[in-house]
Scaffold this motif. Structure first.
Motif, short mmCIF file in Angstrom:
data_model
loop_
_atom_site.label_atom_id
_atom_site.label_comp_id
_atom_site.label_asym_id
_atom_site.label_seq_id
_atom_site.Cartn_x
_atom_site.Cartn_y
_atom_site.Cartn_z
N LEU A 85 3.72 -10.19 4.29
CA LEU A 85 2.77 -9.82 3.23
C LEU A 85 1.64 -10.82 3.05
CD1 LEU A 85 5.21 -8.41 0.52
CD2 LEU A 85 3.66 -7.13 2.01
N THR A 86 1.53 -11.76 3.95
CA THR A 86 0.45 -12.75 3.86
C THR A 86 -0.90 -12.04 3.77
OG1 THR A 86 1.70 -14.39 5.10
CG2 THR A 86 -0.70 -14.67 5.05
N GLY A 87 -1.65 -12.35 2.74
CA GLY A 87 -2.99 -11.81 2.57
C GLY A 87 -3.05 -10.43 1.93
N VAL A 88 -1.92 -9.87 1.50
CA VAL A 88 -1.94 -8.51 0.95
C VAL A 88 -2.83 -8.41 -0.29
CG1 VAL A 88 0.18 -8.70 -0.45
CG2 VAL A 88 -0.57 -6.47 0.39
N ASN A 89 -2.75 -9.35 -1.20
CA ASN A 89 -3.57 -9.26 -2.42
C ASN A 89 -5.05 -9.39 -2.12
OD1 ASN A 89 -1.33 -8.77 -3.96
ND2 ASN A 89 -1.23 -10.82 -4.85
N GLU A 90 -5.40 -10.27 -1.21
CA GLU A 90 -6.80 -10.41 -0.82
C GLU A 90 -7.30 -9.13 -0.14
OE1 GLU A 90 -4.93 -14.27 -1.43
OE2 GLU A 90 -4.37 -12.62 -0.14
N TYR A 91 -6.44 -8.54 0.67
CA TYR A 91 -6.80 -7.28 1.31
C TYR A 91 -7.03 -6.20 0.25
CZ TYR A 91 -6.52 -2.87 3.73
OH TYR A 91 -6.81 -1.61 4.17
N LEU A 92 -6.13 -6.10 -0.71
CA LEU A 92 -6.28 -5.10 -1.77
C LEU A 92 -7.55 -5.34 -2.57
CD1 LEU A 92 -2.58 -4.84 -3.01
CD2 LEU A 92 -3.83 -3.23 -1.54
N ASP A 93 -7.87 -6.60 -2.83
CA ASP A 93 -9.12 -6.91 -3.56
C ASP A 93 -10.33 -6.34 -2.82
OD1 ASP A 93 -7.69 -8.36 -5.48
OD2 ASP A 93 -8.12 -10.31 -4.55
N GLY A 94 -10.33 -6.45 -1.50
CA GLY A 94 -11.45 -5.97 -0.71
C GLY A 94 -11.45 -4.46 -0.50
N ALA A 95 -10.29 -3.83 -0.69
CA ALA A 95 -10.17 -2.39 -0.46
C ALA A 95 -10.31 -1.59 -1.75
CB ALA A 95 -8.81 -2.09 0.17
N ARG A 96 -10.54 -2.27 -2.81
CA ARG A 96 -10.64 -1.64 -4.13
C ARG A 96 -11.77 -0.62 -4.15
NH1 ARG A 96 -11.41 -5.27 -9.54
NH2 ARG A 96 -11.36 -3.59 -11.04
N ALA A 97 -11.43 0.59 -4.55
CA ALA A 97 -12.41 1.68 -4.66
C ALA A 97 -11.79 2.77 -5.52
CB ALA A 97 -12.78 2.21 -3.28
N GLU A 98 -12.57 3.80 -5.80
CA GLU A 98 -12.03 4.92 -6.56
C GLU A 98 -11.01 5.68 -5.72
OE1 GLU A 98 -14.27 7.70 -9.01
OE2 GLU A 98 -15.99 6.35 -8.77
N HIS A 99 -10.00 6.17 -6.39
CA HIS A 99 -8.98 7.02 -5.77
C HIS A 99 -8.24 6.33 -4.63
CE1 HIS A 99 -10.68 10.12 -8.25
NE2 HIS A 99 -11.86 9.97 -7.66
N THR A 100 -7.97 5.03 -4.78
CA THR A 100 -7.20 4.32 -3.77
C THR A 100 -5.77 4.14 -4.24
OG1 THR A 100 -7.97 2.19 -4.63
CG2 THR A 100 -9.12 3.07 -2.70
N ALA A 101 -4.89 3.98 -3.27
CA ALA A 101 -3.47 3.85 -3.56
C ALA A 101 -2.80 2.98 -2.51
CB ALA A 101 -2.82 5.23 -3.58
N ILE A 102 -1.62 2.49 -2.86
CA ILE A 102 -0.76 1.86 -1.88
C ILE A 102 0.53 2.68 -1.86
CG2 ILE A 102 -1.77 -0.42 -2.23
CD1 ILE A 102 0.90 -1.23 -3.59
N VAL A 103 1.21 2.64 -0.71
CA VAL A 103 2.48 3.31 -0.54
C VAL A 103 3.56 2.26 -0.35
CG1 VAL A 103 3.84 4.66 1.13
CG2 VAL A 103 1.61 5.49 0.37
N LEU A 104 4.69 2.48 -1.01
CA LEU A 104 5.85 1.62 -0.85
C LEU A 104 7.05 2.45 -0.42
CD1 LEU A 104 5.78 -0.39 -4.22
CD2 LEU A 104 4.65 -0.99 -2.07
N ASP A 105 7.81 1.93 0.51
CA ASP A 105 9.14 2.44 0.82
C ASP A 105 10.08 1.86 -0.25
OD1 ASP A 105 11.36 3.48 2.38
OD2 ASP A 105 11.67 1.43 3.08
N ILE A 106 11.26 2.40 -0.39
CA ILE A 106 12.18 1.90 -1.42
C ILE A 106 13.16 0.87 -0.85
CG2 ILE A 106 13.99 2.48 -3.09
CD1 ILE A 106 12.69 5.22 -3.43
N ASP A 107 14.06 1.33 0.00
CA ASP A 107 15.20 0.51 0.40
C ASP A 107 14.81 -0.63 1.34
OD1 ASP A 107 17.25 1.89 -1.09
OD2 ASP A 107 16.84 3.57 0.25
N ASN A 108 15.12 -1.83 0.90
CA ASN A 108 14.82 -3.08 1.61
C ASN A 108 13.32 -3.30 1.79
OD1 ASN A 108 17.59 -3.93 1.95
ND2 ASN A 108 17.75 -2.13 3.26
N THR A 109 12.57 -2.65 0.92
CA THR A 109 11.13 -2.88 0.80
C THR A 109 10.84 -3.15 -0.67
OG1 THR A 109 10.60 -1.50 2.73
CG2 THR A 109 8.82 -1.92 1.17
#
Length: 182
Positions: free
Chosen positions: A44-68
């Motif tokens: 997950l190195t850099g994930v928050n910085e990546y999200l900061d740069g990807a910020r836009a309307e109607h954006t989302a992230i997807v998460l798996d559940i188990d062991n994620t």
């Protein structure tokens, strides 16, 4: 007598060294919890910085559940803290947090309750339909979310099935140790 005392001293010394050494593997052959968390952090190195740069309307992230999102193997029901931090950061940016799991349809309420109890506040969940292959179900879910007008900017999971077929911009793949941590 001297040989016996030397052997005993070596045995004691070996036991002391083992006691001081960090645990690197569990009985199942998987790495220790500490090693897994170090590997998760690295993935997950850099994930928050990546999200900061990807910020836009109607954006989302997807998460798996188990062991994620959840530490299912190591601490059932507990949030995987680095993933929870990324999810909370995404929501602070105005992004939706979507859950896509190979868990079967009908388990939405239970899964959402587990996630909520662990500190997550997912916006939506999509599970695998009965008879659907894991990768096909996850692909269908992402396709449906993007069909609803969302842009999935990050996809966080630990299995190759979490990423099959696309419908996301960037993957953050946590370790699954050759499929052993499912």
């Amino acid at each position: 007598m001297r040989a016996r005392s030397t052997a005993a001293a070596i045995g004691i010394l070996g036991a002391a060294v083992l006691a001081l050494a960090p645990a690197t593997a569990s009985a199942s052959g998987l790495p220790s919890y500490q090693q897994w968390q170090a590997d998760v952090q690295k993935a997950l190195t850099g994930v928050n910085e990546y999200l900061d740069g990807a910020r836009a309307e109607h954006t989302a992230i997807v998460l798996d559940i188990d062991n994620t999102a959840l530490e299912t193997h190591y601490h059932k029901g507990r949030a995987n803290k680095p993933v929870l931090d990324a999810a909370q950061h995404a929501q602070q940016l105005g992004m939706e947090v979507l859950i896509v799991s190979a868990r079967a349809v009908g388990g939405e309420d239970s899964s959402m309750r587990q996630l909520s109890d662990a500190g997550y506040r997912p916006d939506r969940i999509c599970l695998r339909e009965h008879g659907e292959a894991k990768e096909d179900g996850k692909l269908r879910c992402r396709k449906e979310f993007t069909g609803d007008g969302l842009k999935i900017t990050a996809n966080i999971g630990n299995r190759s099935t979490d990423f099959h077929g696309g419908y996301f911009d960037r993957k953050f793949q946590l370790p699954d140790y050759g499929g052993e941590l499912s």
